[in-house]
Design a protein around this motif. Structure first.
Motif, PDB file in Angstrom:
ATOM      1  N   ASN A   1       0.840  -1.187   0.000  1.00  0.00           N
ATOM      2  CA  ASN A   1       0.000   0.000   0.000  1.00  0.00           C
ATOM      3  C   ASN A   1       0.880   1.243   0.000  1.00  0.00           C
ATOM      4  O   ASN A   1       1.612   1.492   0.954  1.00  0.00           O
ATOM      5  N   LEU A   2       0.845   2.011  -1.089  1.00  0.00           N
ATOM      6  CA  LEU A   2       1.627   3.240  -1.172  1.00  0.00           C
ATOM      7  C   LEU A   2       0.926   4.349  -0.381  1.00  0.00           C
ATOM      8  O   LEU A   2      -0.284   4.544  -0.538  1.00  0.00           O
ATOM      9  N   PRO A   3       1.656   5.108   0.438  1.00  0.00           N
ATOM     10  CA  PRO A   3       1.024   6.148   1.258  1.00  0.00           C
ATOM     11  C   PRO A   3       0.610   7.379   0.471  1.00  0.00           C
ATOM     12  O   PRO A   3      -0.231   8.157   0.920  1.00  0.00           O
ATOM     13  N   VAL A   4       1.222   7.575  -0.713  1.00  0.00           N
ATOM     14  CA  VAL A   4       0.853   8.685  -1.596  1.00  0.00           C
ATOM     15  C   VAL A   4       0.732   8.130  -3.017  1.00  0.00           C
ATOM     16  O   VAL A   4       1.330   7.110  -3.348  1.00  0.00           O
ATOM     17  N   ASN A   5      -0.025   8.830  -3.832  1.00  0.00           N
ATOM     18  CA  ASN A   5      -0.206   8.410  -5.218  1.00  0.00           C
ATOM     19  C   ASN A   5       1.038   8.742  -6.029  1.00  0.00           C
ATOM     20  O   ASN A   5       1.409   9.908  -6.160  1.00  0.00           O
TER      21      ASN A   5
END
Length: 236
Positions: free
Chosen positions: A56-60
């Motif tokens: 899961n990436l914390p930012v796009n």
């Protein structure tokens, strides 16, 4: 060999589970990892509820950053082969073993699944087909190699190319630029015919209005890549 499917996903909650089921059923020798690119829908919850393997990436980061994250994961975990595979249901896992066989028999560094060799199945939108033909011509001029489907997101690479892309990968709309990058470094790219499906859920990130911007931006990035490589400024 250790083989990995990298699935970049942004707002693919409606199709991500079916995508993984396709891989589990038709490409059983492959591991997979979903790169959830800070989706605003329930993609992460669907992954959790179904016990799917995901980062899961914390930012796009966009498609380039998401795919590069997958290549970093592949490199750090010792995978010999990695294949990008869309999370929207357009790709078919039944072709993955054929791509491995093609890579081995041709000693290729990249194998691309092309819609435009046998012209079967979904052929993409009119706007994308214009861009595809344009990039096919541009890549031919710059590298001498004809790539019939340079924007295809179904692409497999070997261990050496995994290392290259883990260190440096284009950010926006990376497929044409990354093909040029490895061709200019003397690596071998081959294509196999595949049938792709039309997206059932969600909305494509590229529409007719964006296609001109897409073509201009990627063309500039490709030319900068070529100039940098010619002057010894390439990062790989």
């Amino acid at each position: 060999m250790k083989k990995l499917v990298i699935i970049p996903a942004y707002n693919e909650s409606a199709s991500i589970r079916k995508t993984v089921e396709d891989i589990r059923e038709n490409a059983q020798e492959f591991d997979y990892v979903i790169i959830n690119d800070c989706s605003t829908d329930d993609t992460m919850q669907v992954c959790r509820d179904n016990g799917l393997n995901f980062i899961n990436l914390p930012v796009n980061l966009g498609i380039g950053g998401a795919v590069q994250t997958g290549y970093m994961y592949a490199w750090e975990n010792g995978y010999d082969i990695a294949v990008q595979f869309d999370g929207d249901g357009q790709h078919n896992a039944k072709y993955l073993e054929t791509m491995v066989e093609c890579m081995e028999s041709n000693k290729a560094d990249m194998v691309i699944g092309s819609r435009f060799i046998e012209l079967e199945g979904f052929q993409s939108s009119a706007a994308r087909r214009i861009g595809i033909k344009y990039f096919t011509g541009l890549i031919k001029v710059l590298t001498g190699t004809k790539i019939s489907d340079p924007t295809s997101g179904l692409r497999m690479i070997n261990r050496d190319t995994i290392k290259m892309f883990a260190n440096d990968y284009p950010v926006d709309y990376p497929e044409p630029e990354s093909v040029v990058a490895i061709l200019r470094r003397g690596k071998k790219v081959v294509e196999i015919p595949v049938i792709m499906n039309e997206r059932e859920e969600g909305v494509s990130s590229i529409c007719f209005r964006k296609s001109i911007y897409y073509m201009a931006k990627v063309s500039l990035a490709i030319l900068i890549e070529c100039i940098g490589e010619k002057n010894g400024l390439a990062s790989c």
